[in-house]
Design an enzyme around this catalytic site. Structure first.
Site, PDB file in Angstrom:
ATOM      1  N   HIS A 147       8.064   1.216   2.007  1.00 41.01           N
ATOM      2  CA  HIS A 147       8.961   0.075   1.791  1.00 41.01           C
ATOM      3  C   HIS A 147       8.165  -1.127   1.296  1.00 41.01           C
ATOM      4  CE1 HIS A 147      12.327  -2.728   2.956  1.00 41.01           C
ATOM      5  NE2 HIS A 147      11.299  -3.555   3.113  1.00 41.01           N
ATOM      6  N   GLU A 148       7.042  -1.427   1.951  1.00 44.24           N
ATOM      7  CA  GLU A 148       6.241  -2.588   1.573  1.00 44.24           C
ATOM      8  C   GLU A 148       5.561  -2.383   0.218  1.00 44.24           C
ATOM      9  OE1 GLU A 148       6.718  -5.203   3.102  1.00 44.24           O
ATOM     10  OE2 GLU A 148       7.662  -4.385   4.902  1.00 44.24           O
ATOM     11  N   HIS A 151       8.024  -3.148  -2.423  1.00 40.93           N
ATOM     12  CA  HIS A 151       8.148  -4.586  -2.669  1.00 40.93           C
ATOM     13  C   HIS A 151       7.105  -5.038  -3.678  1.00 40.93           C
ATOM     14  CE1 HIS A 151      11.320  -6.027  -0.140  1.00 40.93           C
ATOM     15  NE2 HIS A 151      10.744  -5.731   1.012  1.00 40.93           N
ATOM     16  N   GLU A 224      15.810  -5.904  -0.469  1.00 37.53           N
ATOM     17  CA  GLU A 224      15.553  -5.052   0.688  1.00 37.53           C
ATOM     18  C   GLU A 224      16.160  -3.658   0.487  1.00 37.53           C
ATOM     19  OE1 GLU A 224      13.538  -5.545   3.248  1.00 37.53           O
ATOM     20  OE2 GLU A 224      13.042  -7.445   2.271  1.00 37.53           O
TER      21      GLU A 224
END
Length: 296
Positions: A147-148, A151, A224
Site C-alpha cells: 500500500h505504501e 503511494h 487511498e
C-alpha cells in the site's frame, strides 16, 4: 473539533503575519493598482508564490519532518530477521513498482500503522510501527508495505502538494479580493487598506480555507482506494483485505495531524459531515471496494 480549531488558529496566525510582512516590505502597494484597486495579475502571482511555495517547502522537508516527528529510525544495517525481511520486502516491491529503493524505517508505537513520504518516487521513505510488526503476520504486513509503495509509485505526495498549492492560491487570492471589495464598496475606504480589509481577509481566508480543505481531503480519500488496489496487486487481494480487517479490529491511535494523510490508517471512522474532513475513507468502505475489485 481539535483539528478545526488548530486549523483556524493557524490560518489567523498566517494571515496576520503575512499582512505585517506585506506592509513592512511595501508589497501591498505593488498589489494595488494606482492606489485605487487591486492589481489582479500581481495578486495572482503573489498568491501562487505563497500558495505553492508553502506546499512544496512542506513536501521538501517531509522526510526530515517525519523522522523527527515520529522518531523513525532508518534501517541502515539490518540487525534482526524482522529488519532483514522488512528491507528485502520493500526492495522487492519497489522493483516491481518501478521506483528507486526507499529508505526503510521503524517507529515506536503500539498502534499498527505505516506511512510513506518524500519529494519524489526515487527518494522516498517508508516507515512502519513496531505495533504493526507485532500485530500483523508477514502476509498482512507485506500488503501494508505494498500500500505504501503504491503511494510512492503513484506520486501521491507530489499530487497532493500540487492540489494543496492550487487551493492555497485560491484561498489567498479570493480572500484578498473579498477584503478589498468590503473595504472599498461597503466601508467606502478610498485610499490604501483599512482595518476592515484585514479583518474581512482573515474571516474570508478561514471560510475559504475550510471549504478548500474539503477538496483536498476528497482527493486524499480517493488515493487511498488506489493505494489499496496497488497493495493488492503487490501482495495479493486477500492479504490486503486481511490487513485492513486487522486495522479495523485494532485500537486506533492516529498519527499526528502533520502525518495523518500519509498513514495506512487515518482517524477512526466518522459519520455525516466529519467524513468530509477525513484523510482516509472508513475502513469498511475500503474493504468493500477491494472485495468488489477485479485485482487478484
Amino acid at each position: 473539533m481539535k483539528r478545526v480549531l488548530l486549523f483556524l488558529a493557524t490560518n489567523i496566525a498566517v494571515i496576520v503575519v503575512l499582512s505585517i510582512v506585506l506592509r513592512v516590505l511595501g508589497v501591498d502597494r505593488i498589489l494595488d493598482q494606482q492606489g485605487t484597486g487591486l492589481n489582479l495579475f500581481n495578486l495572482l502571482v503573489f498568491a501562487s508564490v505563497f500558495g505553492f511555495g508553502g506546499a512544496f517547502i512542506s513536501l521538501a522537508m517531509s522526510k526530515w519532518t517525519a523522522k523527527r516527528l515520529m522518531g523513525a529510525e532508518v534501517i541502515a544495517n539490518p540487525r534482526s530477521n524482522a529488519e532483514i525481511w522488512l528491507v528485502d520486502t520493500v526492495k522487492k516491491q519497489a522493483t516491481m513498482a518501478g521506483i528507486g529503493m526507499p529508505e526503510v524505517a521503524v517507529f515506536e508505537s503500539d498502534t499498527p500503522n505505516a506511512f510513506a513520504t518524500g519529494m519524489n518516487k526515487n527518494n522516498a521513505l517508508v516507515a512502519v510501527s513496531t505495533g504493526l510488526l507485532r500485530v500483523m503476520n508477514r502476509e498482512e504486513a507485506e500488503a501494508v508495505l505494498g500500500h505504501e509503495i503504491s503511494h510512492v509509485a503513484n506520486g501521491d505526495m507530489v499530487t497532493l502538494s500540487l492540489i494543496q498549492g492550487v487551493v492555497n492560491t485560491f484561498v489567498i487570492f479570493i480572500s484578498r479580493v473579498v477584503g478589498h471589495f468590503v473595504d472599498r464598496v461597503i466601508l467606502k475606504n478610498e485610499e490604501g487598506h483599512g482595518l476592515g480589509f484585514f479583518v474581512t481577509t482573515i474571516v474570508a481566508q478561514i471560510v475559504f480555507g475550510i471549504l478548500a480543505s474539503v477538496i483536498v481531503m476528497w482527493f486524499s480519500r480517493q488515493r487511498e482506494f488506489r493505494a489499496d488496489a496497488g497493495g493488492a496487486r503487490l501482495a495479493g487481494r486477500g492479504s490486503m483485505i486481511a490487513a485492513l480487517e486487522k486495522l479495523k479490529r485494532s485500537a486506533q491511535e492516529p498519527l499526528p495531524d502533520q502525518m495523518s494523510a500519509f498513514g495506512i490508517s487515518g482517524k477512526p471512522s466518522g459519520h455525516g459531515l466529519k467524513v468530509l474532513f477525513m484523510t482516509h475513507p472508513p475502513l469498511e468502505d475500503r474493504i468493500e471496494a477491494l472485495k468488489k475489485s477485479t485485482v487478484s
